[in-house]
Motif scaffolding. Structure first.
Motif, PDB file in Angstrom:
ATOM      1  N   MET A   1       0.834  -1.167   0.000  1.00  0.00           N
ATOM      2  CA  MET A   1       0.000   0.000   0.000  1.00  0.00           C
ATOM      3  C   MET A   1       0.888   1.242   0.000  1.00  0.00           C
ATOM      4  O   MET A   1       1.947   1.255   0.607  1.00  0.00           O
ATOM      5  CB  MET A   1      -0.880  -0.018   1.244  1.00  0.00           C
ATOM      6  N   LYS A   2       0.443   2.283  -0.679  1.00  0.00           N
ATOM      7  CA  LYS A   2       1.234   3.509  -0.787  1.00  0.00           C
ATOM      8  C   LYS A   2       0.790   4.527   0.266  1.00  0.00           C
ATOM      9  O   LYS A   2      -0.392   4.634   0.579  1.00  0.00           O
ATOM     10  CB  LYS A   2       1.080   4.107  -2.176  1.00  0.00           C
ATOM     11  N   LEU A   7       0.866  13.350   4.691  1.00  0.00           N
ATOM     12  CA  LEU A   7      -0.336  12.927   5.405  1.00  0.00           C
ATOM     13  C   LEU A   7      -0.007  12.291   6.750  1.00  0.00           C
ATOM     14  O   LEU A   7      -0.655  12.571   7.758  1.00  0.00           O
ATOM     15  CB  LEU A   7      -1.140  11.949   4.554  1.00  0.00           C
ATOM     16  N   ILE A   8       0.985  11.447   6.781  1.00  0.00           N
ATOM     17  CA  ILE A   8       1.347  10.787   8.038  1.00  0.00           C
ATOM     18  C   ILE A   8       1.906  11.794   9.033  1.00  0.00           C
ATOM     19  O   ILE A   8       1.609  11.733  10.222  1.00  0.00           O
ATOM     20  CB  ILE A   8       2.343   9.641   7.783  1.00  0.00           C
ATOM     21  N   SER A   9       2.693  12.751   8.555  1.00  0.00           N
ATOM     22  CA  SER A   9       3.301  13.723   9.469  1.00  0.00           C
ATOM     23  C   SER A   9       2.256  14.629  10.117  1.00  0.00           C
ATOM     24  O   SER A   9       2.514  15.220  11.164  1.00  0.00           O
ATOM     25  CB  SER A   9       4.367  14.548   8.753  1.00  0.00           C
ATOM     26  N   LYS A  10       1.056  14.742   9.553  1.00  0.00           N
ATOM     27  CA  LYS A  10      -0.014  15.517  10.185  1.00  0.00           C
ATOM     28  C   LYS A  10      -0.491  14.872  11.483  1.00  0.00           C
ATOM     29  O   LYS A  10      -1.039  15.539  12.347  1.00  0.00           O
ATOM     30  CB  LYS A  10      -1.195  15.670   9.227  1.00  0.00           C
ATOM     31  N   SER A  57      -3.602   1.651   7.717  1.00  0.00           N
ATOM     32  CA  SER A  57      -4.165   2.989   7.876  1.00  0.00           C
ATOM     33  C   SER A  57      -3.070   3.988   8.236  1.00  0.00           C
ATOM     34  O   SER A  57      -2.010   3.621   8.740  1.00  0.00           O
ATOM     35  CB  SER A  57      -5.234   2.987   8.967  1.00  0.00           C
ATOM     36  N   LEU A  58      -3.362   5.261   7.986  1.00  0.00           N
ATOM     37  CA  LEU A  58      -2.400   6.310   8.330  1.00  0.00           C
ATOM     38  C   LEU A  58      -2.180   6.376   9.843  1.00  0.00           C
ATOM     39  O   LEU A  58      -1.063   6.590  10.303  1.00  0.00           O
ATOM     40  CB  LEU A  58      -2.897   7.666   7.832  1.00  0.00           C
ATOM     41  N   ARG A  63       1.114   5.570  14.741  1.00  0.00           N
ATOM     42  CA  ARG A  63       1.297   4.964  16.063  1.00  0.00           C
ATOM     43  C   ARG A  63       2.600   4.178  16.141  1.00  0.00           C
ATOM     44  O   ARG A  63       3.219   4.105  17.194  1.00  0.00           O
ATOM     45  CB  ARG A  63       0.132   4.031  16.381  1.00  0.00           C
ATOM     46  N   GLU A  64       3.006   3.580  15.066  1.00  0.00           N
ATOM     47  CA  GLU A  64       4.256   2.826  15.050  1.00  0.00           C
ATOM     48  C   GLU A  64       5.471   3.757  15.109  1.00  0.00           C
ATOM     49  O   GLU A  64       6.498   3.413  15.678  1.00  0.00           O
ATOM     50  CB  GLU A  64       4.352   1.949  13.803  1.00  0.00           C
TER      51      GLU A  64
END
Length: 71
Positions: A1-2, A7-10, A57-58, A63-64
């Motif tokens: 998955m891409k 988006l993740i840094s938000k 999911s983002l 969380r990781e």
């Protein structure tokens, strides 16, 4: 998955560099592979193991990464 770095840094407090995020994902054994870089964003893929569905999911990715950020 891409996934998108922006988006993740938000979902992560503070600043985390693109290189650090990719490095942390590599430490977690997710083997991130950068597929494209455009407009200051990095799009990457990870290998999601069957027993870690939350990584689809983002929020699961965020969380990781959070323990590495010290927040």
């Amino acid at each position: 998955m891409k996934y998108s770095y922006k988006l993740i840094s938000k979902y992560i407090e503070g600043n985390i560099s693109k290189e650090d995020m990719i490095g942390y994902l590599d430490l977690l054994g997710l083997n991130p592979m950068i597929t494209s870089q455009e407009d200051g964003d990095v799009i990457f893929e990870i290998e999601t193991p069957a027993n870690r569905g939350y990584l689809l999911s983002l929020l699961g990715i965020a969380r990781e990464i959070l323990p590495f950020c010290g927040t």
